[in-house]
Design a protein around this motif. Structure first.
Motif, PDB file in Angstrom:
ATOM      1  N   THR A 114     -45.445  29.236  14.084  1.00 23.18           N
ATOM      2  CA  THR A 114     -45.505  28.565  15.376  1.00 23.18           C
ATOM      3  C   THR A 114     -45.044  27.113  15.267  1.00 23.18           C
ATOM      4  N   THR A 115     -45.796  26.328  14.561  1.00 28.10           N
ATOM      5  CA  THR A 115     -45.523  24.889  14.520  1.00 28.10           C
ATOM      6  C   THR A 115     -44.258  24.565  13.754  1.00 28.10           C
ATOM      7  N   LEU A 116     -44.159  24.996  12.504  1.00 27.61           N
ATOM      8  CA  LEU A 116     -43.024  24.607  11.672  1.00 27.61           C
ATOM      9  C   LEU A 116     -41.719  25.247  12.120  1.00 27.61           C
ATOM     10  N   SER A 117     -41.792  26.421  12.706  1.00 30.38           N
ATOM     11  CA  SER A 117     -40.557  27.055  13.180  1.00 30.38           C
ATOM     12  C   SER A 117     -39.938  26.275  14.338  1.00 30.38           C
ATOM     13  N   ALA A 118     -40.728  25.452  15.013  1.00 32.94           N
ATOM     14  CA  ALA A 118     -40.221  24.654  16.127  1.00 32.94           C
ATOM     15  C   ALA A 118     -39.621  23.325  15.673  1.00 32.94           C
ATOM     16  N   VAL A 119     -39.777  22.992  14.398  1.00 35.70           N
ATOM     17  CA  VAL A 119     -39.246  21.730  13.869  1.00 35.70           C
ATOM     18  C   VAL A 119     -37.884  22.012  13.252  1.00 35.70           C
ATOM     19  N   ALA A 120     -36.849  21.333  13.753  1.00 37.11           N
ATOM     20  CA  ALA A 120     -35.484  21.552  13.280  1.00 37.11           C
ATOM     21  C   ALA A 120     -35.227  20.755  12.012  1.00 37.11           C
ATOM     22  N   GLY A 121     -34.866  21.452  10.955  1.00 33.88           N
ATOM     23  CA  GLY A 121     -34.488  20.793   9.708  1.00 33.88           C
ATOM     24  C   GLY A 121     -35.607  20.772   8.681  1.00 33.88           C
ATOM     25  N   LEU A 122     -35.232  21.008   7.449  1.00 36.47           N
ATOM     26  CA  LEU A 122     -36.184  21.009   6.338  1.00 36.47           C
ATOM     27  C   LEU A 122     -36.768  19.617   6.106  1.00 36.47           C
ATOM     28  N   LEU A 123     -35.931  18.605   6.149  1.00 39.25           N
ATOM     29  CA  LEU A 123     -36.418  17.238   5.962  1.00 39.25           C
ATOM     30  C   LEU A 123     -37.346  16.836   7.105  1.00 39.25           C
ATOM     31  N   ALA A 124     -37.050  17.286   8.303  1.00 39.69           N
ATOM     32  CA  ALA A 124     -37.925  16.994   9.444  1.00 39.69           C
ATOM     33  C   ALA A 124     -39.274  17.683   9.278  1.00 39.69           C
ATOM     34  N   LYS A 125     -39.279  18.880   8.721  1.00 34.95           N
ATOM     35  CA  LYS A 125     -40.540  19.571   8.449  1.00 34.95           C
ATOM     36  C   LYS A 125     -41.375  18.774   7.447  1.00 34.95           C
ATOM     37  N   LEU A 126     -40.708  18.265   6.399  1.00 38.52           N
ATOM     38  CA  LEU A 126     -41.405  17.469   5.396  1.00 38.52           C
ATOM     39  C   LEU A 126     -41.975  16.197   6.031  1.00 38.52           C
ATOM     40  N   ALA A 127     -41.178  15.527   6.829  1.00 40.97           N
ATOM     41  CA  ALA A 127     -41.635  14.303   7.498  1.00 40.97           C
ATOM     42  C   ALA A 127     -42.788  14.604   8.450  1.00 40.97           C
ATOM     43  N   TYR A 128     -42.688  15.721   9.169  1.00 38.62           N
ATOM     44  CA  TYR A 128     -43.747  16.096  10.107  1.00 38.62           C
ATOM     45  C   TYR A 128     -45.058  16.346   9.361  1.00 38.62           C
ATOM     46  N   LEU A 129     -45.002  17.144   8.309  1.00 40.47           N
ATOM     47  CA  LEU A 129     -46.222  17.430   7.556  1.00 40.47           C
ATOM     48  C   LEU A 129     -46.795  16.157   6.948  1.00 40.47           C
ATOM     49  N   GLY A 130     -45.918  15.274   6.477  1.00 42.01           N
ATOM     50  CA  GLY A 130     -46.385  13.997   5.946  1.00 42.01           C
ATOM     51  C   GLY A 130     -47.082  13.160   7.003  1.00 42.01           C
ATOM     52  N   SER A 131     -46.619  13.259   8.235  1.00 41.85           N
ATOM     53  CA  SER A 131     -47.221  12.477   9.319  1.00 41.85           C
ATOM     54  C   SER A 131     -48.635  12.953   9.660  1.00 41.85           C
ATOM     55  N   LEU A 132     -48.973  14.153   9.232  1.00 37.63           N
ATOM     56  CA  LEU A 132     -50.306  14.701   9.508  1.00 37.63           C
ATOM     57  C   LEU A 132     -51.328  14.341   8.430  1.00 37.63           C
ATOM     58  N   ARG A 133     -50.870  13.700   7.353  1.00 39.54           N
ATOM     59  CA  ARG A 133     -51.783  13.308   6.268  1.00 39.54           C
ATOM     60  C   ARG A 133     -52.610  12.109   6.681  1.00 39.54           C
ATOM     61  N   ARG A 134     -53.880  12.173   6.348  1.00 39.17           N
ATOM     62  CA  ARG A 134     -54.787  11.051   6.587  1.00 39.17           C
ATOM     63  C   ARG A 134     -54.828  10.180   5.338  1.00 39.17           C
ATOM     64  N   ARG A 135     -55.388   9.009   5.482  1.00 42.46           N
ATOM     65  CA  ARG A 135     -55.497   8.081   4.347  1.00 42.46           C
ATOM     66  C   ARG A 135     -56.273   8.681   3.178  1.00 42.46           C
ATOM     67  N   ASP A 136     -57.236   9.524   3.474  1.00 47.92           N
ATOM     68  CA  ASP A 136     -58.056  10.116   2.407  1.00 47.92           C
ATOM     69  C   ASP A 136     -57.362  11.295   1.712  1.00 47.92           C
ATOM     70  N   GLY A 137     -56.127  11.621   2.128  1.00 53.04           N
ATOM     71  CA  GLY A 137     -55.383  12.710   1.510  1.00 53.04           C
ATOM     72  C   GLY A 137     -55.497  14.030   2.245  1.00 53.04           C
ATOM     73  N   GLY A 138     -56.441  14.135   3.169  1.00 52.87           N
ATOM     74  CA  GLY A 138     -56.575  15.342   3.974  1.00 52.87           C
ATOM     75  C   GLY A 138     -55.541  15.340   5.094  1.00 52.87           C
ATOM     76  N   TYR A 139     -55.645  16.321   5.963  1.00 58.59           N
ATOM     77  CA  TYR A 139     -54.691  16.478   7.054  1.00 58.59           C
ATOM     78  C   TYR A 139     -55.434  16.582   8.373  1.00 58.59           C
TER      79      TYR A 139
END
Length: 139
Positions: A13-38
């Motif tokens: 659902t979520t990742l299939s809607a994100v265009a590009g492998l690098l964009a997927k990496l950036a998106y997942l990185g944006s969901l990280r919290r300071r404590d390392g969780g998501y």
């Protein structure tokens, strides 16, 4: 009750809607919290915080692994796809990824992956800086 796992739902659902492998990496990185969780409110709402966190970390690890295994020529094409979705130039996009470097790593303690990803981003940045603009042909 859902029949999908949190990871399967995230991929389909979520990742299939994100265009590009690098964009997927950036998106997942944006969901990280300071404590390392998501943090992803939709996954957490449906699957709970723990399952959501595990799925996001697993997906983040998978996407980083795919980036690191992809030839640089393919990543250069992917960079253009990823940047177009965000309406940025490829150079600006890769510079933004470099600024958010620590978030791009699911495990900051993985020094090998960090060095490899850094070399990939430097290579992409250099390729973009050295890209010659198309010259109109004289007819």
């Amino acid at each position: 009750m859902t029949l999908k796992s949190a990871l399967q739902d995230l991929r389909e659902t979520t990742l299939s809607a994100v265009a590009g492998l690098l964009a997927k990496l950036a998106y997942l990185g944006s969901l990280r919290r300071r404590d390392g969780g998501y943090r992803h409110w939709g996954l957490a709402l449906v699957y709970g915080e723990d399952s959501s966190d595990r799925a996001l970390k697993a997906a983040h690890t998978e996407v980083l692994s795919r980036v690191l295994r992809t030839p640089i020529s393919e990543l250069e094409e992917d960079l253009h796809e990823s940047s177009q979705a965000g309406q940025e130039t490829a150079g600006t996009y890769v510079a933004g990824m470099q600024e958010q470097f620590n978030q791009l790593l699911p495990s900051p303690q993985d020094a090998v992956a960090a060095r490899h990803l850094n070399s990939v981003l430097v290579a992409l940045s250099t390729l973009e800086k050295n890209r010659k603009p198309a010259t109109p042909s004289v007819s």
